[in-house]
Scaffold this motif. Structure first.
Motif, PDB file in Angstrom:
ATOM      1  N   ARG A 174       1.844  27.345 -31.177  1.00 31.57           N
ATOM      2  CA  ARG A 174       2.040  26.186 -32.056  1.00 31.57           C
ATOM      3  C   ARG A 174       0.705  25.642 -32.561  1.00 31.57           C
ATOM      4  O   ARG A 174       0.653  24.509 -33.068  1.00 31.57           O
ATOM      5  CB  ARG A 174       2.823  25.103 -31.330  1.00 31.57           C
ATOM      6  N   CYS A 175      -0.373  26.416 -32.432  1.00 26.80           N
ATOM      7  CA  CYS A 175      -1.669  26.003 -32.995  1.00 26.80           C
ATOM      8  C   CYS A 175      -1.466  25.704 -34.479  1.00 26.80           C
ATOM      9  O   CYS A 175      -0.922  26.516 -35.226  1.00 26.80           O
ATOM     10  CB  CYS A 175      -2.685  27.131 -32.816  1.00 26.80           C
ATOM     11  N   TYR A 176      -1.927  24.516 -34.916  1.00 26.51           N
ATOM     12  CA  TYR A 176      -1.665  24.076 -36.299  1.00 26.51           C
ATOM     13  C   TYR A 176      -2.181  25.085 -37.331  1.00 26.51           C
ATOM     14  O   TYR A 176      -1.546  25.327 -38.347  1.00 26.51           O
ATOM     15  CB  TYR A 176      -2.332  22.725 -36.575  1.00 26.51           C
ATOM     16  N   TYR A 177      -3.349  25.668 -37.054  1.00 26.22           N
ATOM     17  CA  TYR A 177      -3.995  26.528 -38.052  1.00 26.22           C
ATOM     18  C   TYR A 177      -3.266  27.870 -38.209  1.00 26.22           C
ATOM     19  O   TYR A 177      -3.374  28.524 -39.239  1.00 26.22           O
ATOM     20  CB  TYR A 177      -5.464  26.755 -37.688  1.00 26.22           C
ATOM     21  N   PHE A 178      -2.537  28.264 -37.163  1.00 25.80           N
ATOM     22  CA  PHE A 178      -1.761  29.510 -37.238  1.00 25.80           C
ATOM     23  C   PHE A 178      -0.725  29.409 -38.359  1.00 25.80           C
ATOM     24  O   PHE A 178      -0.391  30.400 -39.010  1.00 25.80           O
ATOM     25  CB  PHE A 178      -1.089  29.732 -35.868  1.00 25.80           C
ATOM     26  N   PRO A 201      -8.741  29.809 -41.908  1.00 27.36           N
ATOM     27  CA  PRO A 201      -8.922  31.041 -41.130  1.00 27.36           C
ATOM     28  C   PRO A 201      -8.213  30.959 -39.773  1.00 27.36           C
ATOM     29  O   PRO A 201      -8.187  29.891 -39.158  1.00 27.36           O
ATOM     30  CB  PRO A 201     -10.437  31.114 -40.913  1.00 27.36           C
ATOM     31  N   CYS A 202      -7.674  32.060 -39.338  1.00 31.06           N
ATOM     32  CA  CYS A 202      -7.028  32.129 -38.019  1.00 31.06           C
ATOM     33  C   CYS A 202      -6.991  33.596 -37.594  1.00 31.06           C
ATOM     34  O   CYS A 202      -6.330  34.414 -38.234  1.00 31.06           O
ATOM     35  CB  CYS A 202      -5.610  31.552 -38.082  1.00 31.06           C
ATOM     36  N   ASN A 203      -7.719  33.898 -36.512  1.00 30.32           N
ATOM     37  CA  ASN A 203      -7.783  35.288 -36.034  1.00 30.32           C
ATOM     38  C   ASN A 203      -6.440  35.821 -35.566  1.00 30.32           C
ATOM     39  O   ASN A 203      -6.202  37.020 -35.603  1.00 30.32           O
ATOM     40  CB  ASN A 203      -8.768  35.389 -34.865  1.00 30.32           C
ATOM     41  N   LYS A 204      -5.590  34.948 -35.095  1.00 35.47           N
ATOM     42  CA  LYS A 204      -4.288  35.400 -34.602  1.00 35.47           C
ATOM     43  C   LYS A 204      -3.397  35.827 -35.773  1.00 35.47           C
ATOM     44  O   LYS A 204      -2.706  36.822 -35.711  1.00 35.47           O
ATOM     45  CB  LYS A 204      -3.611  34.283 -33.787  1.00 35.47           C
ATOM     46  N   ARG A 205      -3.447  35.061 -36.856  1.00 32.50           N
ATOM     47  CA  ARG A 205      -2.637  35.380 -38.034  1.00 32.50           C
ATOM     48  C   ARG A 205      -3.298  36.491 -38.859  1.00 32.50           C
ATOM     49  O   ARG A 205      -2.642  37.399 -39.326  1.00 32.50           O
ATOM     50  CB  ARG A 205      -2.458  34.100 -38.871  1.00 32.50           C
ATOM     51  N   GLY A 229     -11.619  34.446 -38.432  1.00 38.07           N
ATOM     52  CA  GLY A 229     -12.255  33.305 -37.764  1.00 38.07           C
ATOM     53  C   GLY A 229     -11.227  32.418 -37.088  1.00 38.07           C
ATOM     54  O   GLY A 229     -10.019  32.596 -37.260  1.00 38.07           O
ATOM     55  N   CYS A 230     -11.733  31.475 -36.282  1.00 40.70           N
ATOM     56  CA  CYS A 230     -10.833  30.547 -35.579  1.00 40.70           C
ATOM     57  C   CYS A 230     -11.150  29.122 -36.032  1.00 40.70           C
ATOM     58  O   CYS A 230     -12.227  28.605 -35.754  1.00 40.70           O
ATOM     59  CB  CYS A 230     -11.024  30.667 -34.073  1.00 40.70           C
ATOM     60  N   SER A 231     -10.199  28.505 -36.730  1.00 45.77           N
ATOM     61  CA  SER A 231     -10.437  27.139 -37.219  1.00 45.77           C
ATOM     62  C   SER A 231     -10.315  26.105 -36.108  1.00 45.77           C
ATOM     63  O   SER A 231     -10.848  25.003 -36.217  1.00 45.77           O
ATOM     64  CB  SER A 231      -9.411  26.799 -38.303  1.00 45.77           C
ATOM     65  N   ALA A 232      -9.605  26.457 -35.043  1.00 47.68           N
ATOM     66  CA  ALA A 232      -9.311  25.449 -34.011  1.00 47.68           C
ATOM     67  C   ALA A 232     -10.530  25.141 -33.137  1.00 47.68           C
ATOM     68  O   ALA A 232     -10.681  24.016 -32.662  1.00 47.68           O
ATOM     69  CB  ALA A 232      -8.153  25.925 -33.136  1.00 47.68           C
ATOM     70  N   ILE A 233     -11.396  26.130 -32.918  1.00 53.43           N
ATOM     71  CA  ILE A 233     -12.493  25.929 -31.962  1.00 53.43           C
ATOM     72  C   ILE A 233     -13.334  24.712 -32.337  1.00 53.43           C
ATOM     73  O   ILE A 233     -13.696  23.905 -31.479  1.00 53.43           O
ATOM     74  CB  ILE A 233     -13.353  27.208 -31.845  1.00 53.43           C
ATOM     75  N   GLU A 264     -13.890  33.419 -27.594  1.00 56.15           N
ATOM     76  CA  GLU A 264     -14.537  32.953 -28.832  1.00 56.15           C
ATOM     77  C   GLU A 264     -13.664  33.229 -30.048  1.00 56.15           C
ATOM     78  O   GLU A 264     -13.876  32.678 -31.116  1.00 56.15           O
ATOM     79  CB  GLU A 264     -15.880  33.664 -29.005  1.00 56.15           C
ATOM     80  N   SER A 265     -12.672  34.097 -29.872  1.00 58.01           N
ATOM     81  CA  SER A 265     -11.801  34.458 -30.997  1.00 58.01           C
ATOM     82  C   SER A 265     -10.610  33.539 -31.127  1.00 58.01           C
ATOM     83  O   SER A 265     -10.052  33.387 -32.216  1.00 58.01           O
ATOM     84  CB  SER A 265     -11.268  35.874 -30.829  1.00 58.01           C
ATOM     85  N   CYS A 266     -10.152  32.955 -30.016  1.00 59.01           N
ATOM     86  CA  CYS A 266      -8.900  32.187 -30.056  1.00 59.01           C
ATOM     87  C   CYS A 266      -8.770  31.299 -28.825  1.00 59.01           C
ATOM     88  O   CYS A 266      -9.054  31.734 -27.706  1.00 59.01           O
ATOM     89  CB  CYS A 266      -7.722  33.163 -30.125  1.00 59.01           C
ATOM     90  N   ILE A 267      -8.306  30.071 -29.036  1.00 60.65           N
ATOM     91  CA  ILE A 267      -8.087  29.153 -27.911  1.00 60.65           C
ATOM     92  C   ILE A 267      -6.632  28.674 -27.890  1.00 60.65           C
ATOM     93  O   ILE A 267      -6.319  27.618 -27.351  1.00 60.65           O
ATOM     94  CB  ILE A 267      -9.072  27.958 -27.949  1.00 60.65           C
ATOM     95  N   ALA A 268      -5.741  29.487 -28.466  1.00 58.26           N
ATOM     96  CA  ALA A 268      -4.334  29.069 -28.571  1.00 58.26           C
ATOM     97  C   ALA A 268      -3.638  29.082 -27.212  1.00 58.26           C
ATOM     98  O   ALA A 268      -4.082  29.749 -26.276  1.00 58.26           O
ATOM     99  CB  ALA A 268      -3.596  30.006 -29.516  1.00 58.26           C
ATOM    100  N   THR A 269      -2.510  28.369 -27.127  1.00 63.28           N
ATOM    101  CA  THR A 269      -1.690  28.390 -25.920  1.00 63.28           C
ATOM    102  C   THR A 269      -0.349  29.053 -26.226  1.00 63.28           C
ATOM    103  O   THR A 269       0.098  29.095 -27.368  1.00 63.28           O
ATOM    104  CB  THR A 269      -1.386  26.966 -25.403  1.00 63.28           C
TER     105      THR A 269
HETATM  106  S1  SF4 Z   1      -6.827  29.071 -31.720  1.00 58.36           S
HETATM  107 FE1  SF4 Z   1      -5.981  31.090 -32.188  1.00 58.36          FE
HETATM  108  S2  SF4 Z   1      -4.140  30.571 -33.313  1.00 58.36           S
HETATM  109 FE2  SF4 Z   1      -5.451  28.758 -33.414  1.00 58.36          FE
HETATM  110  S3  SF4 Z   1      -6.780  28.985 -35.236  1.00 58.36           S
HETATM  111 FE3  SF4 Z   1      -7.872  29.897 -33.551  1.00 58.36          FE
HETATM  112  S4  SF4 Z   1      -7.315  32.052 -33.700  1.00 58.36           S
HETATM  113 FE4  SF4 Z   1      -5.761  30.943 -34.831  1.00 58.36          FE
END
Ligand code: SF4
Ligand SMILES: Cc1cc2nc3c(=O)[nH]c(=O)nc-3n(C[C@H](O)[C@H](O)[C@H](O)COP(=O)(O)OP(=O)(O)OC[C@H]3O[C@@H](n4cnc5c(N)ncnc54)[C@H](O)[C@@H]3O)c2cc1C
Length: 330
Positions: free
Chosen positions: A117-121, A127-131, A136-140, A154-159
């Motif tokens: 449920r990360c908003y940026y996904f 940018p969102c590495n998961k999508r 890049g990761c906008s959430a960090i 460093e790539s993702c901090i999603a839950t």
């Molecule tokens: S935390 Fe993961 S899901 Fe959220 S923006 Fe970063 S890469 Fe995407």
């Protein structure tokens, strides 16, 4: 939403083969997560293979415990008498999630695959590495209130947002899967994964593997008396967990024989640590002992700004959940 074709699966094996030969095909069950993602253009399958007519909705006793068919709905599972009596932690966790209408549609198999449920996904403009791997990761450095504090990269901090999965982790469930190349059983702890440098992968399954059932081991029934699922969130209902705790104790009088503690809302997978649970073996149910477990579970936790509060919140939630479980407060 992109156009797509649709087929109703007639058998597990043929459905798995269909997805193994078409990498843009996806399974669909209750559709409560996948259809939302398709409407937002986050997921763009060209073909949907509908699993819902497969005979996988039974909940049945086996010689090892209780088996939940992958297509059993979250509602039927939570209100099944055997689940309520023998695995009430699971009932409580499921009922803490979503709404009655959603639980009537959502399946147990689909629950395992629900996406972050990360908003940026969900925001295609960021940018969102998961999508989109490599973007890049906008959430960090952004607004990360809902993001993780443990096992991040460093790539993702999603839950992972599931409530049900936190209880399944504490109960040491196993997951039966069938793919184009055969069947296998996966320990719940190995089902989901940490993001590492491949955050686009939420779990360790191949795209063509179908979850057919989830096994609840008979020894999980020891936790039917002293347990709780504590979910802390921004609204009292219909919201995802900021932090949740599945706590289960097997007690002999005032002494803890075995403890299970799993955390939700803090990592890319339900967070368990055997060494933390072992700290309670043969110990009394005291606040000091519970604080030691909390410190161990949160070892290495890292906040990213708007989610740093979760470290202290999780510690307090663990102590509270274990205290409630020890007192038989559900
Ligand atoms: S935390 Fe993961 S899901 Fe959220 S923006 Fe970063 S890469 Fe995407
Ligand atoms: C508004 C809202 C609030 C919610 N709140 C909560 C909450 O508080 N807590 C919580 O835990 N959940 C919550 N949910 C999530 C909900 O529980 C999930 O959407 C649901 O469990 C997914 O199940 P489904 O059958 O609908 O899956 P689908 O949407 O059909 O599928 C999801 C994914 O699983 C895959 N899949 C489905 N079944 C299988 C299978 N058997 N084998 C292999 N792959 C499969 C699909 O390919 C897809 O990628 C919420 C959902 C919504 C929309």
């Amino acid at each position: 939403m992109n156009s797509f074709s649709y087929t109703r699966a007639q058998a597990v094996e043929t459905a798995a083969r269909e997805v193994s030969t078409n990498h843009t095909a996806k399974f669909i069950a209750g559709g409560t997560n996948l259809l939302d993602l398709m409407k937002e253009n986050v997921e763009r399958p060209t073909r949907l293979v509908d699993l819902t007519r497969l005979p996988l909705n039974q909940i049945e006793d086996t010689d090892k415990g209780l088996r939940l068919g992958a297509l059993a709905t979250n509602a039927n599972t939570a209100y099944d008498e055997r689940v309520e009596e023998r695995y009430p932690l699971l009932s409580k966790a499921i009922l803490a999630g979503a709404s009655a209408q959603l639980r009537n549609m959502a399946t147990d198999g689909g629950n395992l695959f629900q996406r972050t449920r990360c908003y940026y996904f969900y925001d295609l403009a960021t940018p969102c590495n998961k999508r989109e791997p490599g973007s890049g990761c906008s959430a960090i450095t952004g607004y990360n209130r809902v993001c993780g504090i443990l096992g991040t990269s460093e790539s993702c901090i999603a839950t992972h947002p599931s409530d049900m999965c936190v209880a399944l982790a504490a109960l040491k469930a196993t997951v039966n899967v069938t793919g184009a190349t055969g069947e296998r059983t996966v320990e719940f702890a190995d089902f989901h994964r940490l993001p590492g440098n491949e955050p686009e992968r939420d779990n360790n399954l191949k795209p063509d593997e179908i979850v057919t059932s989830i096994d609840l081991p008979a020894d999980g029934e020891r936790f039917a008396k002293n347990f709780t699922y504590l979910k802390l969130r921004d609204r009292a209902s219909y919201a995802f967990a900021l932090v949740s705790v599945a706590a289960a104790l097997d007690m002999d009088g005032d002494t803890i024989k075995e403890a299970r503690v799993a955390l939700g809302g803090v990592a890319h997978k339900p967070w368990r640590k055997a060494e933390a649970e072992d700290l309670l073996k043969g110990q009394a149910a005291t606040k000091v002992n519970f604080e030691r477990v909390a410190a161990s579970l949160l070892e290495g936790a890292k906040g990213y700004g708007s989610n740093t509060f979760k470290i202290e919140l999780a510690k307090r939630a663990i102590v509270r959940a274990l205290t409630m479980a020890a007192n038989g407060q559900h």
